[in-house]
Design a protein around this motif. Structure first.
Motif, PDB file in Angstrom:
ATOM      1  N   GLY A   1      -8.989  -0.446   8.371  1.00  0.00           N
ATOM      2  CA  GLY A   1      -8.233  -0.969   7.247  1.00  0.00           C
ATOM      3  C   GLY A   1      -7.304   0.097   6.706  1.00  0.00           C
ATOM      4  O   GLY A   1      -7.706   1.226   6.455  1.00  0.00           O
ATOM      5  N   LYS A   2      -6.040  -0.239   6.508  1.00  0.00           N
ATOM      6  CA  LYS A   2      -5.074   0.760   6.060  1.00  0.00           C
ATOM      7  C   LYS A   2      -5.317   1.163   4.619  1.00  0.00           C
ATOM      8  O   LYS A   2      -5.552   0.326   3.759  1.00  0.00           O
ATOM      9  N   LYS A   3      -5.235   2.465   4.365  1.00  0.00           N
ATOM     10  CA  LYS A   3      -5.279   3.019   3.027  1.00  0.00           C
ATOM     11  C   LYS A   3      -3.959   3.715   2.749  1.00  0.00           C
ATOM     12  O   LYS A   3      -3.369   4.332   3.647  1.00  0.00           O
ATOM     13  N   TYR A   4      -3.507   3.630   1.498  1.00  0.00           N
ATOM     14  CA  TYR A   4      -2.207   4.173   1.123  1.00  0.00           C
ATOM     15  C   TYR A   4      -2.369   5.194   0.001  1.00  0.00           C
ATOM     16  O   TYR A   4      -3.188   5.012  -0.905  1.00  0.00           O
TER      17      TYR A   4
ATOM     18  N   ILE B   1     -15.022   5.837 -10.168  1.00  0.00           N
ATOM     19  CA  ILE B   1     -14.462   6.339  -8.905  1.00  0.00           C
ATOM     20  C   ILE B   1     -13.820   5.241  -8.062  1.00  0.00           C
ATOM     21  O   ILE B   1     -13.073   5.525  -7.129  1.00  0.00           O
ATOM     22  N   LYS B   2     -14.116   3.984  -8.386  1.00  0.00           N
ATOM     23  CA  LYS B   2     -13.572   2.902  -7.565  1.00  0.00           C
ATOM     24  C   LYS B   2     -13.515   1.617  -8.373  1.00  0.00           C
ATOM     25  O   LYS B   2     -14.399   1.342  -9.180  1.00  0.00           O
ATOM     26  N   ILE B   3     -12.467   0.846  -8.152  1.00  0.00           N
ATOM     27  CA  ILE B   3     -12.349  -0.453  -8.803  1.00  0.00           C
ATOM     28  C   ILE B   3     -11.563  -1.397  -7.885  1.00  0.00           C
ATOM     29  O   ILE B   3     -10.665  -0.972  -7.157  1.00  0.00           O
ATOM     30  N   THR B   4     -11.953  -2.648  -7.877  1.00  0.00           N
ATOM     31  CA  THR B   4     -11.231  -3.671  -7.125  1.00  0.00           C
ATOM     32  C   THR B   4     -10.565  -4.615  -8.111  1.00  0.00           C
ATOM     33  O   THR B   4     -11.211  -5.077  -9.056  1.00  0.00           O
TER      34      THR B   4
ATOM     35  N   ASP C   1      -8.250  -2.462  -3.473  1.00  0.00           N
ATOM     36  CA  ASP C   1      -9.271  -1.444  -3.733  1.00  0.00           C
ATOM     37  C   ASP C   1      -8.582  -0.151  -4.154  1.00  0.00           C
ATOM     38  O   ASP C   1      -7.789   0.405  -3.387  1.00  0.00           O
ATOM     39  N   PHE C   2      -8.878   0.335  -5.362  1.00  0.00           N
ATOM     40  CA  PHE C   2      -8.389   1.629  -5.814  1.00  0.00           C
ATOM     41  C   PHE C   2      -9.570   2.597  -5.826  1.00  0.00           C
ATOM     42  O   PHE C   2     -10.644   2.249  -6.330  1.00  0.00           O
ATOM     43  N   SER C   3      -9.390   3.809  -5.314  1.00  0.00           N
ATOM     44  CA  SER C   3     -10.527   4.744  -5.299  1.00  0.00           C
ATOM     45  C   SER C   3     -10.052   6.177  -5.123  1.00  0.00           C
ATOM     46  O   SER C   3      -8.904   6.435  -4.745  1.00  0.00           O
ATOM     47  N   PHE C   4     -10.965   7.108  -5.398  1.00  0.00           N
ATOM     48  CA  PHE C   4     -10.745   8.510  -5.064  1.00  0.00           C
ATOM     49  C   PHE C   4     -11.459   8.766  -3.749  1.00  0.00           C
ATOM     50  O   PHE C   4     -12.675   8.579  -3.634  1.00  0.00           O
TER      51      PHE C   4
ATOM     52  N   GLY D   1      -6.069   0.332  -0.964  1.00  0.00           N
ATOM     53  CA  GLY D   1      -5.968  -0.475   0.246  1.00  0.00           C
ATOM     54  C   GLY D   1      -5.950  -1.942  -0.117  1.00  0.00           C
ATOM     55  O   GLY D   1      -6.475  -2.345  -1.167  1.00  0.00           O
ATOM     56  N   ILE D   2      -5.318  -2.754   0.721  1.00  0.00           N
ATOM     57  CA  ILE D   2      -5.308  -4.206   0.515  1.00  0.00           C
ATOM     58  C   ILE D   2      -6.580  -4.755   1.142  1.00  0.00           C
ATOM     59  O   ILE D   2      -6.724  -4.813   2.362  1.00  0.00           O
TER      60      ILE D   2
END
Length: 373
Positions: free
Chosen positions: A80-83, A296-299, A316-319, A337-338
Motif C-alpha cells: 500500500g502506498k504511503k506518502y 500516533i495514528k488516526i484514520t 490513514d495518518f501516522s508517524f 496513505g489511502i
C-alpha cells in the motif's frame, strides 16, 4: 505488481510448527496481524510481542483460508502506498534547481546501492512534467519472502516529486513508498540531492525539513491531527473519524482520579480506539487530557467530488519509521496513505487519487502552520 510464486499452493497449504514460525518471525508479518489471527482462533493474550505470540500461533494449525488472509494482510501493508513531504529552502527564488538536477542527475545518484537480495526492476530516472515538476521514478525487486520454504518475487514502485513552492523560496518534495526498501532509498536519493544542491549554493541546507514526531508537544500533536479533520471545501470535505491509536506517556505524571480515564493507569500502555466508541472518544475531545498520551495514528474519512467523480476515501495518518520495539517514536516522520476508496471507473482512478493526495497535502501544510505558526 505483487506476484506470488506459482509453485506454492495458497489454496491448499496448511501450515504449523517450524515452517509457520519462519514466516511469523519475519518482517513481513506484523505483531498486530499475529495477534488478530490468534483472536480469530479464540486465543486472547495480553502481550503483543512476537516472543509471546509466535509460539502460540505456531502451535496451531492454520487453515488455507486463515493462511491466505494472513498473507493478504501482509501484502496490503507492504504494498500500500504511503506518502510524505519535506522541503528544501532555496537560497534565492531565481535559483535554477531544475536545470542543475537535469544536467547532473546521473552523477548525483551514482554509487547508490541496494541491500542484499534487492535489485532495481527499473533504475531511477528523472523526467520533467508538462507542469514543470521534476519526477524521479524507480522500482525495486525483492526476492526474499521466507525463501527457505516459499519463493517470492515482489516489485515495489516508488516516486519522488520535486516542485517549487512557498512563494518561490522552497522546493517541495513529495515522496511515495511501497515498502521499507523504497522508504530508505527515497531518503538516500533525497540525501544525495541535498548534498549536491548545497554544494552548488542552490539550497540553504543539505537536509530537507520534514514533519517529525519531535516537532510537537503531546498537546500540539493531537491538535495537529485534529486540524486535519477541519477540511471543508466543495470538492473535498471531512466526514468522520475512524480508528485512532494512543500511547500513554509515562513521563506525564499520574492520570486524574476519574473513573473514565484512570482505568488506563498501570494497565494500558498502547490502545487502539474505534471512532464510534463514545466511551473513549472524549480522549480527543477534551484538551485537559492531551498531555497524558501520544496520538500516533488516526484514520479519517473524507467525501470528494472532482467533476463527475464523487465518493468517499479513508485516509490513514501516522508517524512512521520506528525501528525499535519500545514506544519511542522520536524521529519518526509523519505520513499518510489511502486506506479505502469508493469504486470508480478504471480510467478515473489515477486522476482521483492524485486529486485526493493534492488535497491531503494541502491540508497537512495548513494544519502544521496552524499548530506551529
Amino acid at each position: 505488481m505483487n506476484k506470488p510464486a506459482k509453485q506454492f499452493d495458497y489454496e491448499r497449504a496448511m501450515l504449523w510448527g517450524d515452517r509457520l514460525r519462519v514466516l511469523l518471525n519475519s518482517d513481513h508479518i506484523s505483531n498486530g496481524e499475529i495477534n488478530e489471527t490468534l483472536k480469530e482462533k479464540g486465543i486472547f493474550i495480553g502481550s503483543n510481542e512476537k516472543s509471546d505470540t509466535v509460539p502460540l500461533l505456531s502451535a496451531c494449525l492454520l487453515t488455507p483460508n486463515e493462511f491466505k488472509s494472513l498473507i493478504g494482510k501482509s501484502f496490503v501493508r507492504e504494498s500500500g502506498k504511503k506518502y510524505s513531504s519535506s522541503k528544501f529552502r532555496l537560497t534565492s527564488s531565481a535559483a535554477d534547481w531544475k536545470v542543475e538536477i537535469q544536467n547532473n542527475f546521473e552523477s548525483i545518484i551514482e554509487g547508490i546501492k541496494l541491500g542484499d537480495d534487492r535489485v532495481f526492476s527499473s533504475e531511477p530516472s528523472l523526467s520533467i512534467d508538462h507542469d514543470g515538476y521534476a519526477r524521479i521514478t524507480y522500482s525495486v525487486r525483492a526476492l526474499d519472502f521466507s525463501k527457505d520454504w516459499i519463493e517470492q518475487e515482489i516489485v515495489y514502485p516508488a516516486e519522488i516529486l520535486l516542485k517549487q513552492s512557498g512563494g518561490g523560496l522552497e522546493i517541495e518534495i513529495n515522496k511515495s513508498r511501497t515498502s521499507k526498501d523504497t522508504s530508505k532509498l527515497n531518503d538516500t536519493i533525497i540525501g544525495a540531492i541535498g548534498k549536491f544542491y548545497k554544494s552548488k549554493g542552490v539550497t540553504t541546507d543539505e537536509k530537507p525539513e520534514s514533519i517529525i514526531f519531535d516537532d510537537f508537544t503531546n498537546n500540539e500533536r493531537i491538535r495537529f491531527f485534529l486540524q486535519l479533520t477541519s477540511v471543508s471545501t466543495p470538492e473535498f470535505s471531512f466526514k468522520e473519524i475512524g480508528n485512532f491509536e494512543i500511547i500513554r506517556d509515562q513521563e506525564a505524571g499520574a492520570l486524574p482520579k476519574e473513573q473514565r480515564i484512570e482505568w488506563m493507569e498501570g494497565y494500558v500502555n498502547k490502545i487502539q480506539i474505534r471512532g464510534n466508541d463514545l466511551g473513549k472518544i472524549f480522549l480527543l475531545q477534551e484538551e485537559c487530557y492531551y498531555k497524558y498520551y501520544y496520538l500516533i495514528k488516526i484514520t479519517a474519512t473524507y467525501a470528494f467530488k472532482f467533476g463527475a467523480n464523487a465518493g468517499e476515501c479513508s485516509i490513514d495518518f501516522s508517524f512512521a519509521g520506528k525501528t525499535s520495539r519500545d514506544e519511542n517514536y522520536s524521529g519518526t516522520v509523519f505520513d499518510f496513505g489511502i486506506e479505502r476508496l469508493s469504486r470508480l471507473e478504471e480510467g478515473s482512478k489515477n486522476r482521483v487519487r492524485k486529486d485526493i493526495i493534492k488535497n491531503i497535502q494541502t491540508a497537512i501544510d495548513v494544519a502544521f502552520k496552524h499548530v506551529k505558526p
